[in-house]
Design an enzyme around this catalytic site. Structure first.
Site, PDB file in Angstrom:
ATOM      1  N   HIS A 137      -7.116   6.533  -3.241  1.00 15.54           N
ATOM      2  CA  HIS A 137      -7.997   5.579  -2.562  1.00 15.54           C
ATOM      3  C   HIS A 137      -7.357   4.900  -1.360  1.00 15.54           C
ATOM      4  O   HIS A 137      -8.062   4.410  -0.476  1.00 15.54           O
ATOM      5  CB  HIS A 137      -8.483   4.518  -3.551  1.00 15.54           C
ATOM      6  CG  HIS A 137      -7.478   3.447  -3.829  1.00 15.54           C
ATOM      7  ND1 HIS A 137      -6.384   3.656  -4.640  1.00 15.54           N
ATOM      8  CD2 HIS A 137      -7.390   2.163  -3.390  1.00 15.54           C
ATOM      9  CE1 HIS A 137      -5.670   2.544  -4.696  1.00 15.54           C
ATOM     10  NE2 HIS A 137      -6.250   1.627  -3.951  1.00 15.54           N
ATOM     11  N   ASP A 138      -6.029   4.852  -1.275  1.00 12.12           N
ATOM     12  CA  ASP A 138      -5.343   4.232  -0.133  1.00 12.12           C
ATOM     13  C   ASP A 138      -4.385   5.196   0.546  1.00 12.12           C
ATOM     14  O   ASP A 138      -3.459   4.759   1.241  1.00 12.12           O
ATOM     15  CB  ASP A 138      -4.566   2.995  -0.583  1.00 12.12           C
ATOM     16  CG  ASP A 138      -5.404   1.727  -0.582  1.00 12.12           C
ATOM     17  OD1 ASP A 138      -6.353   1.656   0.229  1.00 12.12           O
ATOM     18  OD2 ASP A 138      -5.129   0.821  -1.383  1.00 12.12           O
ATOM     19  N   ASP A 182      -8.618  -1.625  -8.304  1.00 10.78           N
ATOM     20  CA  ASP A 182      -7.973  -1.842  -7.004  1.00 10.78           C
ATOM     21  C   ASP A 182      -7.478  -3.274  -6.839  1.00 10.78           C
ATOM     22  O   ASP A 182      -6.496  -3.519  -6.137  1.00 10.78           O
ATOM     23  CB  ASP A 182      -8.956  -1.478  -5.889  1.00 10.78           C
ATOM     24  CG  ASP A 182      -8.298  -1.423  -4.519  1.00 10.78           C
ATOM     25  OD1 ASP A 182      -7.080  -1.147  -4.458  1.00 10.78           O
ATOM     26  OD2 ASP A 182      -8.994  -1.651  -3.512  1.00 10.78           O
ATOM     27  N   HIS A 209       1.493   1.464  -5.860  1.00  7.17           N
ATOM     28  CA  HIS A 209       0.175   0.815  -5.969  1.00  7.17           C
ATOM     29  C   HIS A 209      -0.864   1.829  -6.435  1.00  7.17           C
ATOM     30  O   HIS A 209      -1.693   1.526  -7.307  1.00  7.17           O
ATOM     31  CB  HIS A 209      -0.230   0.224  -4.619  1.00  7.17           C
ATOM     32  CG  HIS A 209      -1.679  -0.137  -4.512  1.00  7.17           C
ATOM     33  ND1 HIS A 209      -2.273  -1.116  -5.280  1.00  7.17           N
ATOM     34  CD2 HIS A 209      -2.674   0.364  -3.715  1.00  7.17           C
ATOM     35  CE1 HIS A 209      -3.558  -1.217  -4.970  1.00  7.17           C
ATOM     36  NE2 HIS A 209      -3.825  -0.323  -4.032  1.00  7.17           N
ATOM     37  N   HIS A 255       0.838  -1.198   0.000  1.00  9.70           N
ATOM     38  CA  HIS A 255       0.000   0.000   0.000  1.00  9.70           C
ATOM     39  C   HIS A 255       0.877   1.253   0.000  1.00  9.70           C
ATOM     40  O   HIS A 255       1.028   1.932   1.015  1.00  9.70           O
ATOM     41  CB  HIS A 255      -0.949  -0.011   1.196  1.00  9.70           C
ATOM     42  CG  HIS A 255      -2.037  -1.021   1.075  1.00  9.70           C
ATOM     43  ND1 HIS A 255      -2.016  -2.222   1.756  1.00  9.70           N
ATOM     44  CD2 HIS A 255      -3.171  -1.027   0.328  1.00  9.70           C
ATOM     45  CE1 HIS A 255      -3.102  -2.917   1.442  1.00  9.70           C
ATOM     46  NE2 HIS A 255      -3.816  -2.219   0.577  1.00  9.70           N
TER      47      HIS A 255
END
Length: 446
Positions: A213-214, A323, A177, A173
């Protein structure tokens, strides 16, 4: 639209195991209790910073003053700014790329819409700036800078914020990524069944959500935060804990950078809400919810992409696919992602063992092998979603390509697992972990 006004100030920190209550202070939304004895290696943790900036955190405060906006500065960026003002030279100065590397990076960007795009090579060619470089290119190529009248300097500053708020020490993460998911999202936005209906706002939302998103992911999953009584788990009542944090962090950076400050207030509020809806959709615990709804739409043939709600739903599905698309990449890249995510699981398992906590599913390196984890992930999570995505696209060339890679990669992992069992004299089933085990482990499910 409310935003959690926070100061992010340190990575995963564990209290002494002798204490009766073990808790975790994750990078983001954390208040430090003291100013001394902070390990030097912790990112952004320096005792001379006035920790009073971290006080008075609220869950729904509106940002109305410069003083409040300042609270949104991450601890790391605050430290960088303050030491530069004091005339201290950063320990890691910017290294400029030579023309050969820049030329190769530009050549790669000319093929950014191809599925065999090598994000690892691109990250090396851009000196670790794959996310910023990729997004600047995509915002330009999609005409978003012109359409939304975005200031290039402000856009770059925002993208650097996002990239820097990923933890480079996370095996999986991290910003690479995020760049990989963004590149996949770009490919999905070009699918003919979807592309003709998309507005510039849809495209910008899809790319921003993919990139962020992360953001600020701590390298541990939601069950870990819950069982360690982490304050974020309490704040979000154990529901989509990480996803809520990623969303709130993203909104904080958008407001801090003032990237969209020139747009009407109603529009920026709508963008913030839609970004939240997209990022929250990546919660693996909602997999069946979205899959069931997608199957129903495809069965009833009632998707109307000229309708904003249906279009937004398909953006959610596209982001979910992006994802978890690693198993659909070519074997060389897919294998590397698999090893990275499992390394992150194993690190969590080591932490749990160190602090005498029950080791989470898929996090025990002695029991959970990479092939077994990946076979289960592909069987119960990836295949069902990508089969429905292929139905939606009308079995497009890209969809067939992804499913072909998926089948090949699954066969590769089964072969590796079979070899492992032969060496160990085991007759273990090759199906991999059960679906409920995978859903319990948010992130195994990357």
């Amino acid at each position: 639209m409310s935003c959690l006004m926070v100061e992010r100030c340190g990575e995963v920190l564990f209290e002494s195991p002798e204490q009766s209550v073990k808790c975790v202070c994750m990078l983001g939304d954390v208040r430090l209790r003291g100013q001394t004895g902070v390990p030097a290696e912790r990112r952004g943790s320096y005792p001379f910073i006035d920790f009073r900036l971290l006080n008075n955190t609220t869950h729904s405060g509106e940002i109305g003053t410069k003083k409040k906006v300042k609270r949104l500065l991450s601890f790391q960026r605050y430290f960088h700014a303050s030491r530069l003002l004091r005339g201290i030279i950063p320990q890691a100065p910017l290294h400029l790329l030579d023309e050969d590397y820049l030329g190769q990076a530009r050549h790669m960007l000319s093929k950014v819409g191809t599925w065999d795009f090598d994000i690892f090579l691109f990250d090396r060619l851009t000196n670790g700036n794959s996310l910023v470089t990729l997004l600047c290119h995509l915002f330009n190529s999609h005409g978003l800078i012109h359409h939304f009248k975005l200031d290039m300097v402000t856009l770059h500053r925002f993208l650097v914020m996002v990239q820097e708020d990923y933890h480079g020490h996370n095996p999986y993460h991290n910003a690479v990524h995020a760049a990989d998911v963004t590149q996949a999202m770009h490919c999905y936005l070009k699918e003919p069944k979807l592309a003709s209906f998309l507005t510039p706002l849809d495209i910008m939302l899809g790319l921003l959500a993919a990139a962020a998103h992360d953001v600020d992911h701590p390298g541990v999953n939601q069950p870990f935060l819950i069982k360690t009584n982490h304050h974020l788990a309490n704040l979000y009542q154990n529901m989509s804990v990480l996803e809520n944090h990623h969303w709130r962090s993203t909104i904080g950076m958008l407001r801090e950078s003032r990237l969209l400050a020139h747009l009407p207030k109603e529009m920026t509020q709508d963008i913030e809400q839609q970004l939240g809806s997209l990022i929250l959709a990546t919660d693996i615990n909602r997999q069946n919810e979205f899959l069931t709804r997608l199957k129903a739409h495809l069965h009833n043939k009632d998707l109307r992409l000229e309708n904003v709600q249906d279009r937004h739903f398909m953006l959610q599905i596209a982001l979910k696919c992006a994802d978890i698309c690693n198993p659909c990449r070519i074997w060389e890249m897919s294998k590397q992602w698999s090893e990275r995510v499992c390394e992150e699981f194993y690190r969590q398992g080591d932490l749990e063992q160190k602090f005498e906590l029950e080791i989470s599913p898929l996090c025990n390196q002695q029991k959970d092998s990479i092939p077994s984890i990946q076979i289960g992930f592909m069987t119960y999570i990836v295949e069902p979603l990508f089969r429905e995505w292929a139905r939606f696209t009308g079995n497009s060339t890209l969809s067939e390509n992804m499913l072909s890679h998926l089948a090949h990669n699954k066969a590769q992992w089964k072969s590796l697992l079979s070899n492992q069992h032969r060496r160990r004299g085991s007759g273990q089933d090759l199906a991999g972990p059960a679906p409920e085990t995978l859903e319990q482990t948010e992130g195994a499910t990357p």
